[in-house]
Design a protein around this motif. Structure first.
Motif, short mmCIF file in Angstrom:
data_model
loop_
_atom_site.label_atom_id
_atom_site.label_comp_id
_atom_site.label_asym_id
_atom_site.label_seq_id
_atom_site.Cartn_x
_atom_site.Cartn_y
_atom_site.Cartn_z
N GLY A 1 0.79 -1.22 -0.15
CA GLY A 1 0.04 0.06 0.00
C GLY A 1 0.98 1.09 0.28
O GLY A 1 2.02 1.20 0.44
N THR A 2 0.37 2.22 -0.35
CA THR A 2 1.04 3.55 -0.35
C THR A 2 0.91 4.25 0.97
O THR A 2 0.07 3.77 1.80
N MET A 3 1.97 4.98 1.29
CA MET A 3 2.10 5.41 3.05
C MET A 3 1.07 6.44 3.05
O MET A 3 0.62 7.47 2.22
N ILE A 4 0.52 6.24 4.23
CA ILE A 4 -0.67 7.20 4.60
C ILE A 4 0.22 8.34 5.99
O ILE A 4 0.72 7.84 6.60
N THR A 5 -0.23 9.33 5.67
CA THR A 5 0.21 10.32 6.51
C THR A 5 -0.94 11.30 7.40
O THR A 5 -1.87 11.41 6.74
N SER A 6 -0.95 11.16 8.27
CA SER A 6 -1.89 11.85 9.14
C SER A 6 -1.47 12.69 10.21
O SER A 6 -0.29 12.42 10.87
N PRO A 7 -2.02 13.83 10.31
CA PRO A 7 -1.52 14.86 11.42
C PRO A 7 -1.47 14.43 12.76
O PRO A 7 -2.58 13.52 13.37
N ARG A 8 -0.62 14.68 13.58
CA ARG A 8 -0.41 14.07 14.93
C ARG A 8 -0.27 15.65 15.82
O ARG A 8 -0.68 15.40 16.96
N GLY A 9 -0.13 16.78 15.38
CA GLY A 9 0.36 17.91 16.16
C GLY A 9 1.11 18.65 15.90
O GLY A 9 1.98 18.31 15.12
N PHE A 10 1.43 19.57 16.74
CA PHE A 10 2.67 20.52 16.67
C PHE A 10 3.37 20.68 17.85
O PHE A 10 2.24 20.51 18.93
N TYR A 11 4.61 21.32 17.98
CA TYR A 11 5.04 21.80 19.29
C TYR A 11 5.73 23.21 18.70
O TYR A 11 6.32 23.51 18.01
N ASN A 12 5.04 24.21 19.69
CA ASN A 12 5.55 25.53 19.62
C ASN A 12 6.26 25.84 21.03
O ASN A 12 5.98 27.07 21.11
N GLY A 13 6.57 25.15 21.53
CA GLY A 13 6.97 25.75 23.15
C GLY A 13 6.04 24.71 24.11
O GLY A 13 6.28 24.29 25.03
N SER A 14 4.85 24.30 23.59
CA SER A 14 4.00 23.54 24.20
C SER A 14 3.67 22.55 23.10
O SER A 14 3.40 23.03 21.92
N LEU A 15 3.33 21.51 23.66
CA LEU A 15 2.99 20.35 22.53
C LEU A 15 1.39 20.11 22.45
O LEU A 15 0.59 20.28 23.37
N VAL A 16 1.12 20.18 21.25
CA VAL A 16 -0.38 20.13 21.02
C VAL A 16 -0.62 18.97 20.21
O VAL A 16 -0.30 18.85 19.12
N ASP A 17 -1.37 18.03 20.96
CA ASP A 17 -1.71 16.61 20.18
C ASP A 17 -3.16 16.75 19.79
O ASP A 17 -3.99 16.94 20.28
N THR A 18 -3.06 16.37 18.37
CA THR A 18 -4.22 16.51 17.65
C THR A 18 -4.82 15.15 17.09
O THR A 18 -5.77 15.27 16.35
N ARG A 19 -4.52 14.02 18.00
CA ARG A 19 -4.92 12.77 17.41
C ARG A 19 -6.52 12.73 17.85
O ARG A 19 -6.60 13.45 19.09
N PRO A 20 -7.26 12.42 17.04
CA PRO A 20 -8.70 12.40 17.42
C PRO A 20 -9.01 11.24 18.58
O PRO A 20 -9.70 11.54 19.47
N ASN A 21 -8.07 10.35 18.80
CA ASN A 21 -7.98 9.49 20.04
C ASN A 21 -6.90 8.89 20.15
O ASN A 21 -6.16 8.60 18.99
N ARG A 22 -6.55 8.23 21.49
CA ARG A 22 -5.05 7.95 21.64
C ARG A 22 -4.92 6.56 21.33
O ARG A 22 -3.73 6.15 21.14
N GLU A 23 -5.76 5.80 21.01
CA GLU A 23 -5.77 4.28 20.81
C GLU A 23 -5.47 4.30 19.16
O GLU A 23 -6.22 4.45 18.33
#
Ligand SMILES: *[C@@H]1O[C@H](CO)[C@@H](O)[C@H](O)[C@H]1NC(C)=O
Ligand SMILES: *[C@@H]1O[C@H](CO)[C@@H](O)[C@H](O)[C@H]1NC(C)=O
Ligand SMILES: *[C@@H]1O[C@H](CO)[C@@H](O)[C@H](O)[C@H]1NC(C)=O
Length: 218
Positions: free
Chosen positions: A161-183
């Protein structure tokens, strides 16, 4: 030829210098955000020794042990292992090949892969894309863009399969986690018609009862 070598040298110098306190704080925040017992194993880093020392000291403050050896640890520590490498460093190629060969991209290992130069990202990404980074892989690519790290998760739903890339968040001094859920399994439900080729054997023991809820996996 000589000019090329000098340019390459300057380039390496530059990327080494770019590994600053911000990068180290990011790695530390990333681990803290995971909230899992972690043993950090780094490889293929061309960072200066004092920068690596600083990383070791900083993560030890949050209870994280580090090592530079990819030799297998005790099986009981597998669930805690997080690998770190940096695509800006030439040596990371060997780490990725070694990991592909030894199946270190699979469950239960976690990966944090850093990159700062867009050229290197273009050049090195195929290494990961062709490697066995599959549906049970927990690999985060963190790209330095200005004064942020932008994080994406990568996996392929099937061996072809082709690689799937999904957003996980960003860090700008604090970490912002954008996963819809952790599992992981909840985020990877869509197999896009690829057959499931992995299996996990779970022994119901007191140890797994303790560890599984901490893995965010199952
Ligand atoms: C993947 O591709 C290879 C070569 O194209 C083929 O031999 C193999 O059967 C494919 N595997 C799956 C699981 O589709
Ligand atoms: C980082 O991003 C968050 C969310 O967008 C924002 O609230 C925060 O102010 C930002 N921090 C800095 C230092 O820019
Ligand atoms: C597993 O946990 C149960 C309940 O806490 C306990 O009674 C049992 O002795 C434990 N078994 C082992 C092998 O540690």
């Amino acid at each position: 030829m000589k000019v090329e070598i000098i340019i390459l040298f300057l380039f390496i110098q530059n990327s080494v210098r770019a590994k600053d306190a911000f990068t180290i704080q990011f790695i530390k925040s990333f681990i803290q955000n995971e909230g899992k017992p972690t043993h950090l194993i780094y490889g293929g880093l061309c960072w200066k020794k004092n920068v690596i020392n600083k990383l070791v000291i900083e993560v030890s403050k949050v209870g994280v042990r580090t090592s530079a050896s990819f030799k297998p640890l005790s099986k009981y520590q597998d669930h805690a292992i997080m690998y770190l490498t940096d695509l800006d460093c030439e040596q990371s190629n060997e780490v990725i090949s070694y990991a592909s060969e030894k199946e270190l991209f699979q469950f239960t290992y976690r990966w944090l892969v850093l990159v700062s130069s867009p050229e290197l990202k273009e050049e090195k990404l195929p290494l990961l894309e062709d490697g066995p980074v599959l549906v049970d892989s927990d690999l985060v690519l963190a790209e330095r863009v200005g004064d942020q790290f932008q994080m994406v998760e990568m996996h392929r739903p099937g061996i072809n399969g082709t690689m799937i890339t999904s957003p996980r968040g960003f860090y700008n001094g604090s970490l912002v986690d954008t996963r819809p859920n952790r599992e992981l399994y909840k985020r990877r439900r869509n197999m896009m018609g690829h057959p499931i080729i992995m299996s996990n054997v779970i022994q119901d023991s007191n140890t797994t009862r303790y560890h599984l809820p901490r893995e965010d996996r199952l």
